[in-house]
Scaffold this active site. Structure first.
Site, mmCIF file in Angstrom:
data_model
loop_
_atom_site.group_PDB
_atom_site.id
_atom_site.type_symbol
_atom_site.label_atom_id
_atom_site.label_comp_id
_atom_site.label_asym_id
_atom_site.label_seq_id
_atom_site.Cartn_x
_atom_site.Cartn_y
_atom_site.Cartn_z
ATOM 1 N N MET A 1 -30.299 8.279 -17.041
ATOM 2 C CA MET A 1 -32.056 9.181 -17.530
ATOM 3 C C MET A 1 -32.285 9.041 -16.381
ATOM 4 O O MET A 1 -31.950 8.251 -14.758
ATOM 5 C CB MET A 1 -32.381 7.673 -18.315
ATOM 6 C CG MET A 1 -31.820 8.187 -19.678
ATOM 7 S SD MET A 1 -31.574 9.910 -20.246
ATOM 8 C CE MET A 1 -34.270 9.699 -21.178
ATOM 9 N N CYS A 2 -33.332 9.200 -15.368
ATOM 10 C CA CYS A 2 -34.545 9.624 -14.763
ATOM 11 C C CYS A 2 -35.454 9.216 -14.848
ATOM 12 O O CYS A 2 -36.159 8.985 -15.999
ATOM 13 C CB CYS A 2 -34.151 11.033 -14.118
ATOM 14 S SG CYS A 2 -32.326 11.964 -14.379
ATOM 15 N N GLU A 3 -36.755 9.514 -14.254
ATOM 16 C CA GLU A 3 -37.726 9.079 -14.455
ATOM 17 C C GLU A 3 -38.340 9.875 -13.376
ATOM 18 O O GLU A 3 -38.208 10.460 -12.794
ATOM 19 C CB GLU A 3 -37.871 7.392 -13.024
ATOM 20 C CG GLU A 3 -37.715 6.207 -13.686
ATOM 21 C CD GLU A 3 -38.393 4.976 -14.484
ATOM 22 O OE1 GLU A 3 -39.687 5.714 -14.667
ATOM 23 O OE2 GLU A 3 -38.078 4.094 -14.917
ATOM 24 N N ASN A 108 -36.292 14.805 -17.412
ATOM 25 C CA ASN A 108 -35.762 13.745 -17.964
ATOM 26 C C ASN A 108 -34.867 14.099 -19.180
ATOM 27 O O ASN A 108 -35.769 14.451 -20.122
ATOM 28 C CB ASN A 108 -36.972 11.830 -17.524
ATOM 29 C CG ASN A 108 -36.314 11.093 -19.145
ATOM 30 O OD1 ASN A 108 -36.896 11.507 -19.838
ATOM 31 N ND2 ASN A 108 -35.960 10.490 -17.816
#
Lengths: 261, 261
Positions: A1-3, A108
């Site tokens: 996952m990412c921001e 995301n």
């Protein structure tokens, strides 16, 4: 996952404060160490700074945090790889030209089923599900309108519909900018805040930094900030509901659309 | 008029030395103070650093000259405005995606008649003749081949033909990169050098800097550098003839094609 990080304002604003909140999650306070990017619009054009190395240690990230670039619209992303190698080609945000303007996109989540979707004139350069989704989304817009829609709400509705369609393929939190609007879709995690007068003091969650916005703003300024999770400890962020698409323009939340298929 | 800089190599090389030779022409030793840009390929993807302010004073240009980014293919440009305002949207190099790879383009000269040419799927974001020409060139390639040509020479010939066609509209010195080749067309002013073993010491014309390439290379390295005018005082540069298209690959001049309509 990412921001994800987005900013959309009614006066040119620098994103350094929020970006510093984000970038320490890229390898220091968070595990998102597989590259980062930050896009700044100037009218219809954008420039994107990309780095496949961790944001917390990146000389380019430090340069940007020390050299304010004012903009009305910025989109940032720090990556924790789920699909696709750590390469420049797989580093968000992605950018393409449509209707004589840049479109910038960051995602995301993961979309395990997105590659079944046939593409048209836009093709991925890297190997991420995210870029495939972006190409599909742009082709959907291109084939729906002969040029940039005259009535903005037509564009908003088309993006909400395409977001809902792609949301069926997995988890699709995204930020999309066209130089006029910031579009932000919540699938699972997204929040926003509108900073406006009276401005106060904010304290970053991820860095030992406080900023007094009243010292760097005028009473007319409006700054919308969107992030995967709140960046500050002492402000009230609005948490997105699954399937919502926010449309920001002029530092205001102009519309909240349903983005479900 | 503007100054072009291209580099194409068989091993990842940093362009700092040559870029320093160029950037001082952006407002210090030369009049090209209306912005600059530098693109670095990593495989099929490129990242472009753009700044509408003079290269000689730009903090970003200084950052890049202090933070080497190694690449097999780079394209740089410093601008002296002839057509189009000083804006990010008008700052070279321009970039588009075609066939799932980035294409990067920078132009020196003016093309007063280019806007008569109808465009297709690629549209300018800014107002320069250069970006119009780039969009026309890419549409010419797109409509000629269903995908990236299997035989490279077909691509080279198509670019030579399109360069000749556009050259009828004015002065068309350009650099074009696709992640595999550096194409360099000479209309009026362009030169190149191939640096290879035995490497020597080079002295910049525009800065008080000398570099001993033998200390930073291996005997197998080959580095092609293309520029509007020679960057060094003590090396022999090959001067282009009007209407020539050079094709560089692996640090070698692979072909010289006629690019006249």
């Amino acid at each position: 996952m990412c921001e994800l990080l987005g900013m959309e304002c009614n006066v040119p604003t620098d994103i350094v404060f929020s970006f510093n909140g984000l970038r320490h999650r890229g390898g220091r306070t968070g595990p998102h160490a597989d590259g980062w990017g930050l896009a700044f619009f100037e009218g219809r054009a954008a420039r994107v700074f990309l780095d496949p190395s961790p944001a917390a240690q990146s000389p380019l990230a430090r340069f940007l945090s020390e050299t304010p670039i004012k903009t009305l619209l910025a989109i940032g992303h720090i990556r924790r790889r789920t699909r696709g190698d750590v390469l420049l080609a797989n580093t968000h945000p992605f950018m393409r030209e449509l209707w004589g303007r840049h479109w910038v996109f960051a995602h995301n989540g993961t979309l395990p089923r997105v590659r079944r979707r046939a593409l048209g004139r836009f093709n991925p350069i890297g190997t991420t599900d995210s870029e495939h989704a972006f190409c599909y989304l742009l082709e959907g817009l291109r084939s729906s309108f002969p040029g940039y829609p005259r009535r903005p709400s037509e564009l908003w509705e088309a993006i909400a519909a395409l977001g809902g369609e792609l949301g069926q393929d997995g988890t699709f939190n995204f930020l999309l900018g066209d130089g006029r609007h910031l579009f932000a879709r919540c699938a699972t995690r997204l929040c926003h805040i509108i900073r406006k007068a009276p401005f106060g003091v904010a304290t970053l969650l991820d860095d030992d930094v406080r900023v007094d916005f009243s010292a760097v703003t005028t009473p007319k300024d409006r700054i919308a900030v969107v992030a995967t999770s709140p960046l500050t400890a002492n402000e009230t962020w609005t948490i997105g509901r699954p399937g919502e698409l926010w449309v920001f323009d002029g530092g205001e939340l102009r519309a909240t659309l349903s983005s479900l298929a």
